[in-house]
Design a protein around this motif. Structure first.
Motif, PDB file in Angstrom:
ATOM      1  N   UNK A  57       0.149  24.294  11.152  1.00  0.00           N
ATOM      2  CA  UNK A  57      -0.474  25.619  11.207  1.00  0.00           C
ATOM      3  C   UNK A  57      -0.873  26.117   9.831  1.00  0.00           C
ATOM      4  N   UNK A  58       0.006  25.916   8.832  1.00  0.00           N
ATOM      5  CA  UNK A  58      -0.229  26.464   7.496  1.00  0.00           C
ATOM      6  C   UNK A  58      -1.046  25.539   6.606  1.00  0.00           C
ATOM      7  N   UNK A  59      -1.380  24.322   7.103  1.00  0.00           N
ATOM      8  CA  UNK A  59      -2.150  23.347   6.332  1.00  0.00           C
ATOM      9  C   UNK A  59      -1.456  23.019   5.019  1.00  0.00           C
ATOM     10  N   UNK A  60      -0.183  22.651   5.107  1.00  0.00           N
ATOM     11  CA  UNK A  60       0.554  22.207   3.931  1.00  0.00           C
ATOM     12  C   UNK A  60       1.070  20.792   4.180  1.00  0.00           C
ATOM     13  N   UNK A  61       1.257  20.041   3.129  1.00  0.00           N
ATOM     14  CA  UNK A  61       1.735  18.669   3.247  1.00  0.00           C
ATOM     15  C   UNK A  61       3.171  18.635   3.778  1.00  0.00           C
ATOM     16  N   UNK A  62       3.493  17.542   4.447  1.00  0.00           N
ATOM     17  CA  UNK A  62       4.858  17.308   4.921  1.00  0.00           C
ATOM     18  C   UNK A  62       5.388  16.035   4.280  1.00  0.00           C
ATOM     19  N   UNK A  63       6.689  16.005   4.058  1.00  0.00           N
ATOM     20  CA  UNK A  63       7.324  14.841   3.466  1.00  0.00           C
ATOM     21  C   UNK A  63       8.530  14.449   4.305  1.00  0.00           C
ATOM     22  N   UNK A  64       8.773  13.143   4.427  1.00  0.00           N
ATOM     23  CA  UNK A  64       9.906  12.677   5.220  1.00  0.00           C
ATOM     24  C   UNK A  64      10.173  11.210   4.932  1.00  0.00           C
ATOM     25  N   UNK A  65      11.409  10.808   5.204  1.00  0.00           N
ATOM     26  CA  UNK A  65      11.737   9.391   5.202  1.00  0.00           C
ATOM     27  C   UNK A  65      11.342   8.796   6.537  1.00  0.00           C
ATOM     28  N   UNK A  66      10.922   7.528   6.524  1.00  0.00           N
ATOM     29  CA  UNK A  66      10.445   6.920   7.762  1.00  0.00           C
ATOM     30  C   UNK A  66      10.925   5.482   7.849  1.00  0.00           C
ATOM     31  N   UNK A  67      11.427   5.125   9.042  1.00  0.00           N
ATOM     32  CA  UNK A  67      11.854   3.756   9.318  1.00  0.00           C
ATOM     33  C   UNK A  67      10.815   3.090  10.208  1.00  0.00           C
ATOM     34  N   UNK A  68      10.159   2.058   9.714  1.00  0.00           N
ATOM     35  CA  UNK A  68       9.135   1.357  10.484  1.00  0.00           C
ATOM     36  C   UNK A  68       9.740   0.545  11.618  1.00  0.00           C
ATOM     37  N   UNK A  69       8.877  -0.002  12.466  1.00  0.00           N
ATOM     38  CA  UNK A  69       9.369  -0.712  13.644  1.00  0.00           C
ATOM     39  C   UNK A  69      10.093  -2.005  13.282  1.00  0.00           C
ATOM     40  N   UNK A  88       6.361   8.083  14.659  1.00  0.00           N
ATOM     41  CA  UNK A  88       7.304   8.475  15.688  1.00  0.00           C
ATOM     42  C   UNK A  88       8.323   9.447  15.111  1.00  0.00           C
ATOM     43  N   UNK A  89       8.520  10.587  15.795  1.00  0.00           N
ATOM     44  CA  UNK A  89       9.426  11.596  15.265  1.00  0.00           C
ATOM     45  C   UNK A  89      10.871  11.116  15.239  1.00  0.00           C
ATOM     46  N   UNK A  90      11.244  10.238  16.174  1.00  0.00           N
ATOM     47  CA  UNK A  90      12.632   9.775  16.199  1.00  0.00           C
ATOM     48  C   UNK A  90      12.933   8.800  15.070  1.00  0.00           C
ATOM     49  N   UNK A 119       3.902  11.588  24.203  1.00  0.00           N
ATOM     50  CA  UNK A 119       3.465  10.550  25.124  1.00  0.00           C
ATOM     51  C   UNK A 119       4.457  10.448  26.270  1.00  0.00           C
ATOM     52  N   UNK A 120       4.264   9.437  27.106  1.00  0.00           N
ATOM     53  CA  UNK A 120       5.189   9.259  28.215  1.00  0.00           C
ATOM     54  C   UNK A 120       6.589   8.916  27.760  1.00  0.00           C
ATOM     55  N   UNK A 121       6.754   8.453  26.497  1.00  0.00           N
ATOM     56  CA  UNK A 121       8.077   8.040  26.055  1.00  0.00           C
ATOM     57  C   UNK A 121       8.478   8.588  24.699  1.00  0.00           C
ATOM     58  N   UNK A 122       7.549   8.987  23.889  1.00  0.00           N
ATOM     59  CA  UNK A 122       7.863   9.369  22.511  1.00  0.00           C
ATOM     60  C   UNK A 122       7.085  10.608  22.086  1.00  0.00           C
ATOM     61  N   UNK A 123       7.537  11.199  20.957  1.00  0.00           N
ATOM     62  CA  UNK A 123       6.766  12.203  20.237  1.00  0.00           C
ATOM     63  C   UNK A 123       6.185  11.539  18.991  1.00  0.00           C
ATOM     64  N   UNK A 124       4.925  11.838  18.711  1.00  0.00           N
ATOM     65  CA  UNK A 124       4.240  11.277  17.545  1.00  0.00           C
ATOM     66  C   UNK A 124       3.588  12.382  16.736  1.00  0.00           C
ATOM     67  N   UNK A 177       3.482  12.205  31.594  1.00  0.00           N
ATOM     68  CA  UNK A 177       4.798  11.606  31.712  1.00  0.00           C
ATOM     69  C   UNK A 177       5.867  12.391  30.989  1.00  0.00           C
ATOM     70  N   UNK A 178       7.115  12.067  31.240  1.00  0.00           N
ATOM     71  CA  UNK A 178       8.237  12.742  30.605  1.00  0.00           C
ATOM     72  C   UNK A 178       8.452  12.174  29.212  1.00  0.00           C
ATOM     73  N   UNK A 179       9.124  12.949  28.350  1.00  0.00           N
ATOM     74  CA  UNK A 179       9.301  12.535  26.975  1.00  0.00           C
ATOM     75  C   UNK A 179      10.774  12.413  26.626  1.00  0.00           C
ATOM     76  N   UNK A 180      11.050  11.626  25.588  1.00  0.00           N
ATOM     77  CA  UNK A 180      12.407  11.501  25.087  1.00  0.00           C
ATOM     78  C   UNK A 180      12.826  12.783  24.381  1.00  0.00           C
ATOM     79  N   UNK A 181      14.151  12.890  24.152  1.00  0.00           N
ATOM     80  CA  UNK A 181      14.663  14.021  23.385  1.00  0.00           C
ATOM     81  C   UNK A 181      14.159  13.948  21.952  1.00  0.00           C
ATOM     82  N   UNK A 182      13.937  15.114  21.358  1.00  0.00           N
ATOM     83  CA  UNK A 182      13.510  15.167  19.971  1.00  0.00           C
ATOM     84  C   UNK A 182      14.144  16.390  19.344  1.00  0.00           C
TER      85      UNK A 182
END
Length: 279
Positions: free
Chosen positions: A108-120, A157-159, A137-142, A90-95
């Motif tokens: 790729x580099x096997x390093x930790x990532x950090x980010x703020x996240x808003x739950x559903x 969810x990346x968005x 996925x058909x609607x989102x990037x995860x 399926x097609x995906x949303x913009x990201x």
């Protein structure tokens, strides 16, 4: 023989069947595409080549041409994204391409990532994760990642991410679940505000042909009876899609849960009847 014209390596083959073609390692032409645009276009073409049948072959041809003139450093950027990404149909949303690149490099580099996240439900939190795979996925990037605070696998969810950054802390890879299946189950279970179950008086194979897996999970309850689980943020939109799917299948639709879905379907069908009457 290899010669160059402007910044392009040109390969020439002599003889009756000879000719000219771009060689590998050329620079992108000035004033046409910036480097981040090259990565973005290549990612978009890659998704199209994998998941959208109508443009799959042209996308592959375009990718081949881009690869021939792409500088080696950008080819590494694109390769990191390709290695880190899986696709559900399926097609995906913009990201944000920048988010994709940061996460792909962290994977790729096997390093930790950090980010703020808003739950559903709207709650905000800071996440520190070991990233393993990007799934479209058909609607989102995860992102499939090991959540260090919860000590468990999680999908994000990346968005809903903000301030995405890669750290310098390396991690040892863990045994990883199948990313596509894990994301599919997580999305069905809790990826959206509304999760519904309906029954259709149709065979499961027919339901699966009408409703792609990215949009719902069909389980056979016997000949001519299928239970379908689906999720969405907009219950009204889900009511429309399920009603139209039942119509296309010539099937009877029964709501299992939640009751609010039955009300949304009634509202949609009433509006359709009003349109038919010109009301």
């Amino acid at each position: 023989m290899v010669s160059s014209w402007l910044v392009y390596p040109i390969e020439a083959t002599p003889g009756v069947g000879g000719g000219y073609r771009f060689g590998a390692g050329g620079h992108m032409p000035p004033l046409l595409l910036e480097e981040d645009e090259v990565v973005a276009v290549t990612v978009a073409l890659g998704v199209g080549a994998q998941g959208i049948s109508a443009i799959g072959e042209p996308a592959v041809r375009a990718l081949t041409k881009l690869d021939q003139v792409m500088p080696p450093r950008l080819r590494g950027e694109v390769a990191a994204l390709a290695d880190a990404t899986a696709l559900l149909p399926g097609a995906t949303d913009d990201v944000d391409t920048g988010v994709l690149v940061v996460l792909a490099h962290a994977i790729r580099d096997r390093v930790r990532a950090r980010f703020g996240y808003t739950g559903r439900t709207g709650e905000d939190s800071e996440r520190d994760v070991e990233p393993y795979r990007l799934v479209a996925t058909g609607r989102r990037w995860y992102l499939l990642a090991w959540d260090l605070r919860r000590q468990d696998w999680r999908t994000f969810r990346l968005d809903r991410m903000s301030g995405v950054r890669a750290s310098t802390f390396r991690f040892t890879p863990r045994p990883t679940p199948d990313a596509v299946e894990h994301v599919r189950r997580a999305v069905t279970r809790s990826g959206y505000a509304h999760r519904v179950r309906v029954r259709l008086s149709a065979d499961a194979a027919d339901v699966r042909r009408r409703v792609p897996q990215a949009y719902g999970t069909a389980t056979s309850l016997g000949p001519g009876l299928t239970e379908l689980e689906s999720s969405a943020d907009d219950l009204g939109m889900l009511a429309r899609h399920l009603t139209l799917a039942a119509f296309d299948l010539g099937a009877r639709l029964t709501v299992v849960d939640p009751p609010e879905l039955a009300a949304a379907i009634d509202e949609f069908t009433t509006r359709l009847a009003d349109v038919r009457r010109g009301g």
